[in-house]
Design an enzyme around this catalytic site. Structure first.
Site, PDB file in Angstrom:
ATOM      1  N   GLY A  13       0.807  -1.210   0.000  1.00 58.47           N
ATOM      2  CA  GLY A  13       0.000   0.000   0.000  1.00 58.47           C
ATOM      3  C   GLY A  13       0.842   1.264   0.000  1.00 58.47           C
ATOM      4  O   GLY A  13       1.911   1.335  -0.619  1.00 58.47           O
ATOM      5  N   SER A  14       0.393   2.244   0.745  1.00 56.03           N
ATOM      6  CA  SER A  14       1.004   3.576   0.690  1.00 56.03           C
ATOM      7  C   SER A  14       2.410   3.641   1.260  1.00 56.03           C
ATOM      8  O   SER A  14       3.086   4.669   1.118  1.00 56.03           O
ATOM      9  CB  SER A  14       0.114   4.581   1.433  1.00 56.03           C
ATOM     10  OG  SER A  14      -1.140   4.698   0.787  1.00 56.03           O
TER      11      SER A  14
END
Length: 552
Positions: A284-285
Site C-alpha cells: 500500500g502507501s
C-alpha cells in the site's frame, strides 16, 4: 587286569594328555588373535558419546536455546526379564500407565531393544534408580530447551526429537550447532550390562555457540504489544521488526499468534510461520516514498512541485482512482503527507515506465533480505504490469506488488542511511565480514524525503499517533484492502506503519503490520502507528548504538 592292559591304559591317557596339551598350546599361541578378536566382538561394544548442541544467545548473553541432559530408559528382552510384580512401581516412577508399560513390554518381547521412556527428567531418573528394578537400563541424552518459550520462538526455531534443527536459526545453522558425537569402546558382561570403559576412540566435537543480534528485553516488549494489539483489534495476526541503523542488526522480530517450542503439541504450522520473513503482503502507501524518489530523480518534480488532485478522483482507462476527499492542489511533499492516491498516481504516469520499479529494485524489494534466517521470501514485483497505465499508477501506491515486513524494513533502512543500501543480519557478525554499503540513492533526495516523512507523523499527516515524546519520527502509513475470492474486499484490511527515529541521527527502523484488524479503526495510522510508537520508545531506552559499522 594284566600288565599289558595297564600299559595300554597308561599310553592312552598319555596320548589324551598330549592332545590336550597340544590343543592348549595351539589355542594359546596359534589361535590367540582369533580368540581375542572373537571375545572382543562378544564383550566389547562401540557406543556413541553424545555431544552438546551449541547454545543460542541474545546480544547480551541471555540463552535463547540450550541443551539439557535427559534420561532414556530401555530394556533388552533377550537378556532381561522385568518381573510382573515390579511393573506397578516402575510405571509410577516412569510416570506412565501400567497398561502402557505392559503393552510396550509385550510388543517388544521378540526384540533386543525396547524404550520404556525417552527423555525423562532427572527427578524421574532418580525415582527409577531408587527402585533398582532388574532389567531396566538407561542412557543419557540431551533435549533442547527454550527458556524464552513463545517470545523468541520464530527467531530461534525448534529442533526435532532427534535434535536436528527444523525451523529458524536451529535449521539455518544446523551444522554449526550440532557438533559431532564421539565414539567410546566399552566392555559388557554376559547380561549386557556395562562393566567398564576401555578407551575413548573418538572424542566428541561440541557444537558451536551462536550469538544473535536480538535484545531479549526489547523482543519481549514487542511480543507483548503485538499480543495486546491482536486482542484489542480482533486481528488475524500482527508482526514487527526493529533494525538498528548503524549496524543493520535486527534487535527484535516478533509475531503473534506464536507457539511454544517446548511443547510438542503446540507446534501448529500456522503459528510456527515467521510472518516477518515468510509472508508477503501488498504494501500500500508505504511505497509512495519510493515513487517520490523516482519523481525527484526524473528532475520533473521536487518537494514543492504542485500536483492537482481535484476533484478527488480520476479515471485511468476504466479504473477509478480516488482519495477520501478532494485535497485540491498539493505539493509533492503534501501528496506524501496526505497519502493521496490521486496525486502519486498522476506523478507516476509522468515518469518513465520503469522509473518507480528501478528505485524499488535498487533498495532490494526484488531480493530476499539474507538476514541469516531460512526460507525468506523475495516478494513479487510484476514488471510486466508497467506496460499498462493502470499498472504504473497502482504500482506507485502499493498495489500489484508484494513485500515482506523485513524487506520493507531493509528498504527504509536505505532512507535512514542517507541513500546507502545496507545489509541486515540477525546473527552477530564482525563488521569486516559484512557486505560494504552501496550508495543507491542521492543523499539530497533522501534528505527531502525524510522531511516529507517527518511531516507524516504530525498533524495534519496520517500518523500523529506514531509520535514519540522527545524524539523526531519519520514514517509512512499503509492501509491495504485484501483480496478475497479474486476481488478486493472492503471489509478486510492490512494496517502498516514503518518509521525511522530520530530523524536527525537515525538509530532505528521499525515496521509494524497488523493483518485483518476489525472495528471502526482499521487504518495504518490508527492501528499500526501506536504500536510502532510503543515498541520504538523502548528501543530508544537501550544503550547507545554500536558505531563500529557506521562507516563501512
Amino acid at each position: 587286569m594284566s600288565a599289558f592292559r595297564y600299559r595300554l591304559l597308561f599310553v592312552g591317557l598319555g596320548v589324551v594328555v598330549l592332545i590336550l596339551l597340544f590343543r592348549m598350546f595351539s589355542l594359546a599361541y596359534f589361535d590367540r588373535e582369533f580368540l581375542q578378536a572373537r571375545g572382543s566382538a562378544i564383550a566389547e561394544r562401540t557406543i556413541d558419546v553424545p555431544t552438546n548442541r551449541g547454545i543460542i544467545y541474545d546480544r547480551t548473553g541471555q540463552p535463547l536455546a540450550l541443551s539439557i541432559p535427559v534420561y532414556s530408559f530401555w530394556t533388552d528382552p533377550g537378556f532381561d526379564t522385568i518381573l510382573e510384580e515390579d511393573v506397578p512401581a516402575l510405571a509410577q516412577a516412569l510416570e506412565v500407565s501400567e497398561e502402557h508399560l505392559r503393552t510396550v513390554l509385550h510388543n517388544g518381547q521378540e526384540t533386543r531393544f525396547v524404550y520404556l521412556k525417552r527423555r525423562a527428567s532427572r527427578e524421574i531418573a532418580d525415582a527409577v534408580e531408587a527402585l533398582q528394578v532388574k532389567g531396566v537400563r538407561f542412557e543419557t541424552e540431551y533435549r533442547r530447551y527454550y527458556p524464552t518459550a513463545e517470545v523468541a520462538s520464530h527467531i530461534v526455531g525448534v529442533a526435532n526429537a532427534d535434535g536436528t534443527g527444523i525451523e529458524g536459526l536451529e535449521a539455518a545453522h544446523e551444522v554449526q550447532l550440532r557438533g559431532e558425537p564421539g565414539k567410546r569402546r566399552i566392555l559388557r558382561g554376559r547380561d549386557g550390562r556395562r562393566l567398564r570403559d576401555i578407551e575413548l576412540a573418538d572424542p566428541p566435537e561440541f557444537g558451536q555457540d551462536i550469538t544473535t543480534t536480538v535484545d531479549l528485553g526489547l523482543q519481549y516488549l514487542a511480543y507483548r504489544h503485538l499480543r495486546t494489539a491482536v486482542e484489542e483489534h480482533d486481528a488475524l495476526s500482527a508482526s514487527a521488526v526493529v533494525v538498528e541503523v548503524n549496524s543493520g542488526e535486527i534487535l527484535a522480530m516478533a509475531n503473534y499468534p506464536t507457539f511454544n517450542p517446548n511443547d510438542m503439541t503446540d507446534r501448529v504450522p500456522a503459528r510456527m510461520r515467521n510472518r516477518v520473513i515468510k509472508d508477503a503482503y501488498e504494501p500500500g502507501s508505504t511505497v509512495k516514498p519510493f515513487a517520490a524518489i523516482a519523481a525527484m530523480e526524473s528532475r520533473k518534480f521536487h518537494s514543492d512541485s504542485q500536483i492537482s488532485t481535484s476533484p478527488g478522483f480520476f479515471h485511468v482507462g476504466d479504473k477509478l482512482i480516488e482519495d477520501p476527499r478532494d485535497y485540491g492542489t498539493l505539493s509533492l511533499k503534501m501528496v506524501i503527507v496526505k497519502s493521496s492516491q490521486v496525486g502519486i498516481a498522476k506523478v507516476a504516469l509522468e515518469l518513465e515506465h520503469e522509473a518507480v520499479y528501478d528505485v524499488m529494485t535498487r533498495v532490494g524489494f526484488n531480493e530476499v533480505p539474507f538476514s541469516g534466517l531460512p526460507n525468506e521470501t523475495a516478494g513479487i514485483l510484476r514488471v510486466e504490469e508497467l506496460e499498462r497505465e493502470i499498472g504504473r499508477a497502482t504500482f506507485a501506491f502499493g498495489y500489484g506488488l508484494t513485500v515482506s515486513p523485513l524487506q520493507l524494513a531493509k528498504a527504509y533502512l536505505t532512507f535512514a542511511t542517507g541513500g546507502k543500501r545496507r545489509a541486515v543480519t540477525i546473527v552477530k557478525t564482525p563488521a569486516r565480514r559484512m557486505p560494504r554499503d552501496e550508495q543507491v540513492l542521492d543523499p539530497d533526495h533522501v534528505r527531502s524525503l525524510m522531511d516529507m516523512l517527518q511531516a507524516v507523523t504530525t498533524i495534519p499527516g496520517t500518523a500523529p499517533k506514531a509520535a514519540i515524546e522527545g524524539f523526531s519520527v519519520a514514517g509512512k502509513t499503509g492501509t491495504v484492502r485484501k483480496v478475497k475470492d479474486g476481488q478486493y474486499d472492503e471489509n478486510l484490511h492490512i494496517a502498516w506503519f514503518v518509521g525511522i527515529t530520530p530523524v536527525e541521527s537515525p538509530r532505528f527502523v521499525t515496521v509494524v503490520v497488523v493483518n485483518e484488524p476489525k472495528g471502526e479503526v482499521v487504518s495504518g495510522g490508527g492501528v499500526a502507528a501506536p504500536i510502532f510508537s510503543r515498541i520504538t520508545t523502548h528501543a530508544l531506552q537501550l544503550a547507545p548504538p554500536n558505531h563500529l559499522a557506521q562507516e563501512r
